[in-house]
Write a protein that holds these residues in place. Structure first.
Motif, PDB file in Angstrom:
ATOM      1  N   ARG A 175      39.604  32.213  36.825  1.00 53.18           N
ATOM      2  CA  ARG A 175      39.774  33.589  37.319  1.00 53.18           C
ATOM      3  C   ARG A 175      39.560  33.652  38.822  1.00 53.18           C
ATOM      4  NH1 ARG A 175      35.823  37.055  33.596  1.00 53.18           N
ATOM      5  NH2 ARG A 175      34.711  36.686  35.525  1.00 53.18           N
ATOM      6  N   TYR A 208      48.737  38.457  36.317  1.00 54.88           N
ATOM      7  CA  TYR A 208      47.341  38.275  35.930  1.00 54.88           C
ATOM      8  C   TYR A 208      46.646  39.619  35.706  1.00 54.88           C
ATOM      9  CZ  TYR A 208      42.337  37.377  36.616  1.00 54.88           C
ATOM     10  OH  TYR A 208      40.972  37.366  36.487  1.00 54.88           O
ATOM     11  N   LYS A 260      44.915  41.034  32.319  1.00 57.64           N
ATOM     12  CA  LYS A 260      43.514  41.453  32.361  1.00 57.64           C
ATOM     13  C   LYS A 260      43.344  42.889  31.863  1.00 57.64           C
ATOM     14  CE  LYS A 260      40.052  42.523  35.938  1.00 57.64           C
ATOM     15  NZ  LYS A 260      39.786  42.423  37.410  1.00 57.64           N
ATOM     16  N   PHE A 307      38.079  35.821  28.116  1.00 58.14           N
ATOM     17  CA  PHE A 307      38.317  36.263  29.487  1.00 58.14           C
ATOM     18  C   PHE A 307      36.995  36.627  30.164  1.00 58.14           C
ATOM     19  CE2 PHE A 307      38.874  39.548  32.656  1.00 58.14           C
ATOM     20  CZ  PHE A 307      39.822  38.974  33.486  1.00 58.14           C
ATOM     21  N   ASP A 357      34.870  33.759  31.119  1.00 57.99           N
ATOM     22  CA  ASP A 357      35.560  32.826  32.017  1.00 57.99           C
ATOM     23  C   ASP A 357      35.811  31.480  31.351  1.00 57.99           C
ATOM     24  OD1 ASP A 357      36.878  32.394  34.358  1.00 57.99           O
ATOM     25  OD2 ASP A 357      35.103  31.995  35.579  1.00 57.99           O
TER      26      ASP A 357
END
Length: 307
Positions: A64, A81, A85, A104, A107
């Motif tokens: 990320r 991205y 997200k 997510f 990470d």
């Protein structure tokens, strides 16, 4: 000797790129969206002409932090991205795959970018094969919700159908099989139309999910640009370590699916290995509850090993 003119061109290109990226990132009512799109196009052009570091990162999985550092707001990579997200972090309409959201937030995921939605493009197949080869050795250290996420550049106007994307998806998997440097696992059949088949690469089994801009009814399979998530199947051994955990997780996901998708749960969503199950039919779901056709009886043998 180094070429001073090439160096100067790269420096000038870098400065222009930064200026344009900053202009695109301006969030003001006075900046029309059409102007921002023009600037984004100029950024892509300059990256091509001056060989910016984005091109050097083709096929390199990014964290990320690396994504946000490499791609300023307004670039197509950053847009793809941020859209990905936003779906995962939406608290009002909760994305059914809660493990993707956990991955997510913790990470655990890495990200790859390709500059078109043509999954059959040999450039993209080589880049994804490279990305998988880099991702796999570190995957177990990334966390229990890890996956490799492929994000494609979004089209201004989408002209492909759901069925066309299905064909491209299978051409990608077949292309990856040709570039695999490790033998297909001996405990996984090569014939796709069996209850024990799954996609394999680098000696590992994968569960793969793809979203496309052509999907309109099955919301869980829609994304503004092609998005593909590749999960090593050993993560399910961790997440579903007991029958009770498996049952609880599936019940939660299916309850969220009922709220998220206007269409009923696909009858293809069965447990791997169960009689009559076909994992190949779960990878790509159509906008109606009929199985997507698979154009292959089995994927190609590795051309790398054969040579």
């Amino acid at each position: 000797m180094f070429d001073v003119y090439t160096l100067a061109a790269q420096l000038v290109g870098g400065v222009i790129l930064i200026l344009l990226a900053n202009a695109v990132s301006i969030k003001s009512r006075g900046v029309p969206k059409t102007f921002q799109r023009i600037l984004s196009t100029l950024i892509d052009f300059i990256q091509t002409i001056f060989g910016s570091k984005q091109n050097d990162q083709q096929g390199i999985p990014l964290t990320r932090a690396q994504v946000t550092a490499a791609f300023p707001e307004g670039t197509w990579q950053r847009n793809a991205y941020e859209d990905y997200k936003a779906v995962l972090l939406d608290e009002e309409l909760v994305f059914p795959c809660v493990y993707a959201t956990k991955g997510f937030k913790s990470d655990d995921q890495l990200y790859l970018f390709i500059d078109s939605d043509d999954l059959s493009d040999t450039r993209h197949i080589r880049a994804i094969a490279k990305g998988l080869s880099i991702y796999l050795p570190q995957a177990r250290q990334l966390g229990p919700n890890t996956s490799l996420v492929l994000l494609a550049k979004q089209n201004e106007v989408n002209s492909r159908t759901v069925e066309e994307y299905n064909t491209l998806f299978w051409e990608l998997l077949n292309g990856l099989a040709k570039l695999d440097e490790k033998p297909w696992p001996s405990d996984t059949p090569r014939d796709i139309d069996t209850d024990r088949w799954c996609f394999c690469f680098g000696g590992e089994q994968f569960f793969t999910v793809i979203q496309t801009p052509a999907h309109q009814v099955r919301r869980t399979r829609y994304a503004p640009g092609v998005t593909m998530v590749m999960q090593p199947k050993w993560i399910f051994d961790i997440l579903f370590s007991t029958d009770a955990k498996r049952a609880g997780a599936l019940a939660k996901v299916r309850a969220l699916l009922a709220k998220y998708d206007p269409i009923p749960l696909s009858p293809e969503m069965k447990n791997y290995g169960d009689e009559g199950s076909r994992e190949s039919k779960q990878y790509y779901l159509l906008d109606e509850n009929v199985p997507a056709p698979c154009p292959y009886e089995r994927l190609s043998d590795s051309e790398v090993i054969a040579s």
